[in-house]
Design an enzyme around this catalytic site. Structure first.
Site, short mmCIF file in Angstrom:
data_model
loop_
_atom_site.label_atom_id
_atom_site.label_comp_id
_atom_site.label_asym_id
_atom_site.label_seq_id
_atom_site.Cartn_x
_atom_site.Cartn_y
_atom_site.Cartn_z
N CYS A 1 -0.34 -3.02 -1.91
CA CYS A 1 0.31 -3.74 -3.00
C CYS A 1 1.04 -5.01 -2.54
O CYS A 1 0.41 -6.04 -2.29
CB CYS A 1 1.25 -2.80 -3.75
SG CYS A 1 1.68 -3.36 -5.42
N LYS B 1 3.25 1.13 4.14
CA LYS B 1 3.49 -0.18 3.52
C LYS B 1 4.51 -0.97 4.34
O LYS B 1 5.63 -0.50 4.58
CB LYS B 1 3.99 0.05 2.09
CG LYS B 1 4.08 -1.19 1.23
CD LYS B 1 4.43 -0.77 -0.20
CE LYS B 1 4.33 -1.88 -1.20
NZ LYS B 1 4.55 -1.37 -2.57
N GLU C 1 -2.83 2.95 -5.35
CA GLU C 1 -1.49 3.20 -4.83
C GLU C 1 -0.84 4.31 -5.64
O GLU C 1 -0.98 4.39 -6.86
CB GLU C 1 -0.63 1.93 -4.94
CG GLU C 1 0.78 2.11 -4.41
CD GLU C 1 1.64 0.86 -4.51
OE1 GLU C 1 2.60 0.74 -3.73
OE2 GLU C 1 1.36 -0.01 -5.38
#
Length: 285
Positions: A162, A121, A52
């Site tokens: 994440c 995301k 990331e």
């Protein structure tokens, strides 16, 4: 009916996770990342994963400064190196700008350099653990609104970034849609990392009987946000089969999809779900 691999699918492949030391120099970050992709390909990796925010420091104050359009400078380099090395490349994530909005975005490139997927995301990292860490991605970022999957000759792969890993429903949807490997480039911190990083990966793997892989930046104690590191691969039995420490490194794991088939035959949870009592369903295609 026993599960089988798709006709013509290759049951084994090597996966590489690049735990990159990220600096403030974007061009250097991208160049070094591409160098590690070449190294991984030379070691036989067919799928390579970057961490990331691999091209910029991680933090709300950096996102607008480092943001690019997609396609753009960083993703163009990823496309070129994927083609040069003939690998599938999951490009960690970069800050993306489109129509005045910022996103935390992962791009995927095939062995011919074509972009196969773009995952923004979905779940923004807004947390407040008193006395330890407060972080609000939503102060600068907008959330994505799409599932992201792509096909390879080995298996279908589902993407998260994440914080997305904390949401079991996302992994369940990907599994329902036929993904056998879930990949989460991520940067947990020194509070959430030791508590939950490995636990979440093993949980997603066992719940869904899939492989799970995470790629973190290497740890930089001087950074404003200190990443936990420990890029990891977990098999469908919940075993950690590869794991980095905190330093810059490349971690390899040989993925055996026959093992996934065997585990699903031994403990057939997918055919034993009580769909008459409950369901997790996608509300978008």
């Amino acid at each position: 009916m026993p599960m089988q691999l798709a006709r013509g699918a290759m049951a084994n492949f090597r996966l590489a996770l690049i735990q990159l030391q990220v600096s403030a120099a974007k061009t250097e970050n991208v160049s070094r990342a591409c160098g590690f992709v070449r190294t991984a390909a030379q070691q036989g990796a067919k799928l390579v994963v970057l961490p990331e925010c691999f091209n910029s420091p991680y933090g709300t104050k950096y996102f607008s400064e480092y943001a690019e359009k997609i396609p753009g400078e960083s993703t163009q380099k990823l496309s070129e190196v994927a083609k040069e090395c003939g690998v599938f490349l999951i490009g960690g994530s970069v800050p993306e700008e489109e129509n005045g909005k910022l996103y935390n975005t992962c791009t995927v490139f095939g062995p011919d350099g074509t972009m196969l997927a773009k995952h923004r995301k979905i779940h923004l990292f807004d947390i407040d653990v008193p006395g330890k860490i407060r972080f609000q991605e939503s102060e600068t970022l907008s959330p994505g609104d799409k599932f992201s999957m792509f096909d390879t000759p080995y298996c279908k792969i589902g993407l998260g970034i994440c914080y997305d890993i904390r949401f079991a429903e996302l992994a369940q949807i990907y599994t329902q849609k036929g993904c056998h490997l879930l990949v989460y480039p991520g940067a947990f911190n020194l509070t959430t990392g030791p508590a939950h990083w490995e636990l979440l990966q093993r949980g997603r793997a066992i719940d869904n009987q899939v492989y799970v892989a995470t790629a973190s930046p290497a740890r930089d104690e001087k950074a404003s946000y200190v990443a936990w590191g420990h890029s990891t691969v977990v098999n469908p039995w919940g075993e950690v089969i590869a794991k980095a420490g905190t330093e810059e490194t490349v971690v390899y794991a040989d993925i055996d999809l026959k093992k996934l088939v065997e585990i699903r035959q031994q403990i057939p949870i997918h055919s034993q779900k009580r769909s008459d009592l409950y369901a997790v369903e996608a509300k978008t295609a």
